[in-house]
Structures are given as C-alpha cells and as structure tokens.
Scaffold this motif. Structure first.
Motif, PDB file in Angstrom:
ATOM      1  N   PHE A 287       1.154  -1.395   0.199  1.00 21.67           N
ATOM      2  CA  PHE A 287       0.061   0.147   0.121  1.00 21.67           C
ATOM      3  C   PHE A 287       1.226   1.477   0.259  1.00 21.67           C
ATOM      4  CE2 PHE A 287      -2.057   3.582   2.567  1.00 21.67           C
ATOM      5  CZ  PHE A 287      -3.075   3.818   1.451  1.00 21.67           C
ATOM      6  N   LEU A 288       1.830   1.090   0.922  1.00 21.68           N
ATOM      7  CA  LEU A 288       2.621   2.583   0.789  1.00 21.68           C
ATOM      8  C   LEU A 288       3.701   3.056  -0.404  1.00 21.68           C
ATOM      9  CD1 LEU A 288       4.278   1.831   4.903  1.00 21.68           C
ATOM     10  CD2 LEU A 288       2.263   4.046   3.553  1.00 21.68           C
ATOM     11  N   ALA A 289       4.207   1.484  -0.750  1.00 23.70           N
ATOM     12  CA  ALA A 289       4.638   1.763  -1.697  1.00 23.70           C
ATOM     13  C   ALA A 289       4.059   2.206  -3.447  1.00 23.70           C
ATOM     14  CB  ALA A 289       5.280   0.326  -2.863  1.00 23.70           C
ATOM     15  N   HIS A 290       2.333   2.003  -3.658  1.00 23.40           N
ATOM     16  CA  HIS A 290       1.724   2.506  -4.363  1.00 23.40           C
ATOM     17  C   HIS A 290       1.442   4.031  -3.977  1.00 23.40           C
ATOM     18  CE1 HIS A 290      -1.881   3.007  -6.176  1.00 23.40           C
ATOM     19  NE2 HIS A 290      -2.135   2.065  -6.492  1.00 23.40           N
ATOM     20  N   GLU A 291       1.186   4.186  -2.805  1.00 21.17           N
ATOM     21  CA  GLU A 291       1.251   5.753  -2.995  1.00 21.17           C
ATOM     22  C   GLU A 291       2.369   6.475  -2.762  1.00 21.17           C
ATOM     23  OE1 GLU A 291      -1.873   6.874  -1.111  1.00 21.17           O
ATOM     24  OE2 GLU A 291      -2.424   4.798  -2.085  1.00 21.17           O
ATOM     25  N   GLY A 292       3.372   5.129  -2.481  1.00 20.14           N
ATOM     26  CA  GLY A 292       4.338   6.216  -3.336  1.00 20.14           C
ATOM     27  C   GLY A 292       4.673   6.434  -4.841  1.00 20.14           C
ATOM     28  N   GLY A 293       3.851   5.903  -5.895  1.00 18.23           N
ATOM     29  CA  GLY A 293       3.943   5.746  -7.365  1.00 18.23           C
ATOM     30  C   GLY A 293       5.251   4.771  -7.701  1.00 18.23           C
ATOM     31  N   VAL A 294       5.596   3.774  -6.936  1.00 16.28           N
ATOM     32  CA  VAL A 294       5.672   2.824  -7.208  1.00 16.28           C
ATOM     33  C   VAL A 294       4.437   1.572  -8.490  1.00 16.28           C
ATOM     34  CG1 VAL A 294       7.620   0.196  -6.138  1.00 16.28           C
ATOM     35  CG2 VAL A 294       7.809   2.560  -4.869  1.00 16.28           C
ATOM     36  N   ASP A 295       5.310   1.017  -9.503  1.00 13.64           N
ATOM     37  CA  ASP A 295       4.699   0.245 -10.571  1.00 13.64           C
ATOM     38  C   ASP A 295       3.991  -1.023  -9.611  1.00 13.64           C
ATOM     39  OD1 ASP A 295       4.083   0.215 -13.552  1.00 13.64           O
ATOM     40  OD2 ASP A 295       5.026  -1.627 -13.117  1.00 13.64           O
ATOM     41  N   THR A 296       3.147  -1.556 -10.480  1.00 15.24           N
ATOM     42  CA  THR A 296       2.405  -2.292  -9.476  1.00 15.24           C
ATOM     43  C   THR A 296       2.785  -4.581  -9.941  1.00 15.24           C
ATOM     44  OG1 THR A 296       0.222  -1.519  -9.708  1.00 15.24           O
ATOM     45  CG2 THR A 296       0.770  -4.020  -9.654  1.00 15.24           C
ATOM     46  N   ALA A 297       4.134  -3.860 -10.808  1.00 12.35           N
ATOM     47  CA  ALA A 297       4.825  -5.186 -11.035  1.00 12.35           C
ATOM     48  C   ALA A 297       5.837  -4.961 -10.276  1.00 12.35           C
ATOM     49  CB  ALA A 297       5.035  -5.089 -13.045  1.00 12.35           C
ATOM     50  N   VAL A 298       6.338  -4.091 -10.272  1.00 16.67           N
ATOM     51  CA  VAL A 298       7.735  -3.719  -9.205  1.00 16.67           C
ATOM     52  C   VAL A 298       7.693  -4.014  -7.558  1.00 16.67           C
ATOM     53  CG1 VAL A 298       9.221  -2.288  -7.809  1.00 16.67           C
ATOM     54  CG2 VAL A 298       9.117  -2.197 -10.189  1.00 16.67           C
ATOM     55  N   ILE A 299       6.381  -4.158  -7.702  1.00 18.98           N
ATOM     56  CA  ILE A 299       5.319  -4.677  -5.853  1.00 18.98           C
ATOM     57  C   ILE A 299       5.108  -6.247  -5.814  1.00 18.98           C
ATOM     58  CG2 ILE A 299       3.410  -3.853  -4.481  1.00 18.98           C
ATOM     59  CD1 ILE A 299       3.268  -1.266  -5.443  1.00 18.98           C
ATOM     60  N   ILE A 300       4.991  -6.275  -6.811  1.00 17.41           N
ATOM     61  CA  ILE A 300       4.354  -8.043  -7.221  1.00 17.41           C
ATOM     62  C   ILE A 300       5.660  -8.498  -6.976  1.00 17.41           C
ATOM     63  CG2 ILE A 300       3.755  -9.500  -8.388  1.00 17.41           C
ATOM     64  CD1 ILE A 300       1.288  -7.796  -9.254  1.00 17.41           C
ATOM     65  N   GLU A 301       6.948  -8.387  -8.099  1.00 12.96           N
ATOM     66  CA  GLU A 301       7.907  -9.021  -8.045  1.00 12.96           C
ATOM     67  C   GLU A 301       8.172  -9.166  -6.617  1.00 12.96           C
ATOM     68  OE1 GLU A 301      11.464 -11.139  -9.354  1.00 12.96           O
ATOM     69  OE2 GLU A 301       9.380 -11.128  -9.523  1.00 12.96           O
ATOM     70  N   ALA A 302       8.816  -7.754  -5.757  1.00 11.94           N
ATOM     71  CA  ALA A 302       9.395  -7.835  -4.971  1.00 11.94           C
ATOM     72  C   ALA A 302       8.573  -9.169  -3.346  1.00 11.94           C
ATOM     73  CB  ALA A 302       9.428  -6.195  -4.078  1.00 11.94           C
TER      74      ALA A 302
END
Length: 449
Positions: A287-302
């Motif tokens: 959630f916080l990464a998304h609020e910071g504008g991080v791409d969804t694909a990057v979030i999923i991989e992490a």
C-alpha cells in the motif's frame, strides 16, 4: 537553530550531529558514558566542531542552547528534557529533524509488531523502482543522515517508534501505517493510553493530501480512525474481510483498493513470508509503495521474492524431522502469539527473558492451545510459570541457559514437531540485544547432533 544540544551519542544522536554540523550549527553531544565504538567517527565530528560532554547530565547543559535533539532511548522524565520544557527550549526527536532537512516524501511505518519487516520490504520495493530512496529510522540507521541526501524525486521508507514520535512538532509523512497496537514499552509510557497516544502522533500533522492506513482487525482502530479522520484520509487494512479503500485479501489474493480501483497483487501462497502477521506486513508495504508511485509489477516481484528477516520466524534447520525456528524479535506477548499461530500444529515453545510486566492472560491462553511443551528461561520465568499454570498449561519446564533450552527442546521433540524461540520478553537480562539472543539460539541449534 544555531546552538543545539544532542542527548545520546548513539546512532541517532551521531547522525543528527553530522546533519546539524553540515548546516553550520554549533553542536554539543551529551551522554552518560562514552560508549562510541567508532573512534574515527568521533574524531571526525570533533574536527567538524562538535563538542562531547560525557558524565552526569544537568540542566546547565541547556545554557546558550536554541534546541535539544533527543535520542529515542532518552525518556521525557530526563532532567535535561524537563529543564528544556521549563525554559521553553524546543525538544525534537531525530525523526523531526529528518523531516525538516529532507526534500523527499516520507513513507512511515509504526505499530507494536511487524515494523522492521514492513519497512525492509518497502525498501526492497523502492530499491527496484529505479528512484532514489533511503531506508532508515528505528533500524539502526540514522534517519536524518539518510533523509538529507535523498532528492525531491526520491522516497524514504522510515520505521518510526513510539519513542521517536514523542518529540515531533511538524513531522508529516506522505503516507503512513499503524500496523497494530498491543501492550509494550509500558516501562517507558507507563499506561496503554499514553502508548496509544504516542503512536497516534504519526498522523497529527497529516492532511487530506496524505493518507493513514489503519488495521481494521485491531481493537484500537475505531478510536484511532475517529481521531485520524479529523486530520487526514483514512484507509483500512484487513486479512479477515474486504475493505472499501486500503489493502486486504480477496480469497487468497492480496489486493489494494484506492480511488475506486482494485489492484490485484500476488496470492498469499506465492509469498515466501508465512503467517497472518507477515501477510499484514506485505499488504502494508504494498500500500505504501503504491502511494509512493511504485509500479505494480515492481511491488508484486518484491512480494514474491522477499524472504524472512533474521530473528523473525526464521527457519534455522531441520534435524531428525524436527524444524527449529528463531523468533527472537518477538519481544512482547502479541508478537509471540503470532509466532505460535504461524504454524498449523502445537509447537515446543522457548520463552522468557527480561520481564516487561505486561499482562499474560491472553498469551497463556494461546500457549495452552498452541504448544505441546513450554520451556522457560530468564528473569521472567517465575512469573510466566505462575501465569501458565493458572491458564491450565501443564507441560512446563524451567532451564537456566539457552543451551539447556535447546537441548531440552530436542529431547522433547518428535519427528514433525516445531521448536521455536519466541520469548515474549526483551533480552536484556541475559544478552545485549535480541540479535545476540537469536544468534545464541541458532548457534546451539546448529551444534545439535
């Protein structure tokens, strides 16, 4: 601020000194003892103009000072802090200083349990986003020293403790999460009301351009939600039911819900981290990464590749069909409950240490239902044993060392069993810190024959 007194010569205090000296501030660093291990850093600070004052602290340290920067370990009852308040000299935490010197947005994490896992996972997401970032705070890394170096287009993942939130005035993260609140640090805050109030300060300066994520499954959330809504936009986190806006599970899949959009992530089965607490941590970081504008694909991989941190339900080895786990970071009863509940079978639990004096009734009810043997050590052993017997726990053993605890765990275990160190206590009766305790447990487990 032209003249600043820093209380505490640890990582936080020395980091603040570097930052203030770069801004041309006259700095005096005070601590009861000279325990600085890095003499080179001390000499560097002296060369830059810092003054060190070791020994008994008195109000005279405040003479000529414009502000006080206080390290997290220093309580409000400290004579110098009390003197500063009487003189109307501003008292700031290092977190507050970090906010004042950084140009980058801060994504902040607080709560009783799960902070370090969430912050480190968020850091992993930021590191793969391609943007400048810093990972710091209550992690053994100076937040102000790191934050000052991050440019405006970067992001900062900050683990923030209740101690650090006690002395903020302007601190305003772009987005933040309160993961959970359970009894802890009562020797510092004295009451749960004061502890909760300290955590709630994370959103006191936020506005509608920011957002706070609260755990819908936490009993303190209804009160915190009402308070937070007077300041900022509130989103919710849950692993037990859906939410209108925030982060939750949809079946087995982690999802984010924001501004009318549902964003599917990976499934819980694809995570390397196991257990309800870890799923909550993953949802919060995403959630916080998304609020910071991080791409969804990057979030999923992490999410899919992030492994458990040391001392947090950390697998050590399997011997004769018995699995051994190090959960030394479980320094309070709620964390230890989550450690036990991470397994689908009763465990052999090693607990005890420095007694924080927190209530034990809920903890011991979980011990009764989730353990087959309870091994106790450390200063808390006597009170824990008494509470365990009152709760109906029958298989209780007392030992005097970690080696004895591990050997007894091996003796009691049968193939398929889990032996876990999840102390529900801090480590200061027998060790310097919880990391040293975890290392001792792992050393003894690895030496088993």
């Amino acid at each position: 601020m032209k003249h600043v007194l820093i209380l505490g010569a640890g990582i936080s205090g020395l980091g603040a000194a570097h930052v203030l000296l770069r801004h041309g501030t006259h700095v005096v660093i005070s601590d009861l003892k000279d325990q600085i291990q890095n003499n080179k850093e001390k000499e560097e600070l002296i060369g830059l103009g810092a003054e060190f004052c070791f020994g008994e602290q008195s109000e005279s340290l405040l003479d000529g000072m414009d502000a006080v920067v206080v390290s997290p370990v220093i309580p409000a009852e400290n004579v110098v802090i009390q003197g500063a308040m009487k003189r109307h000299i501003p008292v700031l935490s290092e977190v507050e200083l970090a906010y004042r010197v950084t140009k980058a947005p801060i994504l902040a994490i607080t709560g009783t349990n799960g902070k370090t896992t969430t912050t480190t996972l968020l850091g992993s997401m930021l590191s793969h986003s391609g943007r400048p970032f810093a990972l710091a705070g209550n992690l053994g890394i100076s937040l102000s020293r790191e934050a000052e170096l991050v440019p405006e287009n970067g992001l900062i993942a900050a683990e923030v403790s209740s101690f650090q939130l006690e002395f903020i005035t302007r601190f305003r993260p772009k987005a933040a999460v309160i993961l959970n609140i359970t009894p802890d640090h009562l020797e510092r805050h004295h009451t749960m009301e004061a502890y909760v109030a300290a955590k709630a300060r994370i959103f006191e300066n936020m506005d509608e351009t920011n957002c706070i994520l609260l755990n819908a499954d936490d009993p303190y959330t209804p009160m915190l939600k009402k308070q937070a809504e007077a300041h900022t936009h509130v989103c919710l986190l849950s692993t037990s039911h859906g939410v209108e806006e925030g982060a939750c599970l949809s079946g087995d899949r982690l999802v984010l819900k924001r501004r009318g959009e549902t964003i599917p992530l990976c499934t819980a089965g694809e995570l390397l981290l196991k257990g309800k607490q870890n799923i909550e941590d993953c949802l919060a970081a995403a959630f916080l990464a998304h609020e910071g504008g991080v791409d969804t694909a990057v979030i999923i991989e992490a999410l899919k590749t992030f492994a458990a941190l040391p001392n947090r339900i950390e697998f050590v080895r399997k011997l004769d069909g018995v699995s051994y786990y190090n959960d030394s970071k479980a320094t309070n009863t709620d964390a230890a409950i989550k450690g036990m509940e991470a397994f689908d079978k009763p465990v052999i639990l090693i607990a005890g240490g420095h007694d924080k004096g927190t209530p034990l009734s809920d903890f011991m009810q979980t011990v009764r239902s989730h353990t087959k043997e309870l091994i106790l050590l450390g200063a808390a052993a006597e009170r824990f044993e008494e509470a365990a017997r009152e709760a109906g726990v029958s298989s209780i053993h007392r030992v005097s060392s970690m080696k004895e605890a591990v050997l007894l765990g091996q003796k009691l275990a049968k193939p398929g069993d889990v032996v876990i160190l999840s102390p529900a206590c801090s480590s200061f009766d027998m060790y310097k810190n919880m990391e040293e305790r975890g290392m001792d447990f792992k050393k003894n487990v690895k030496s088993l024959m």
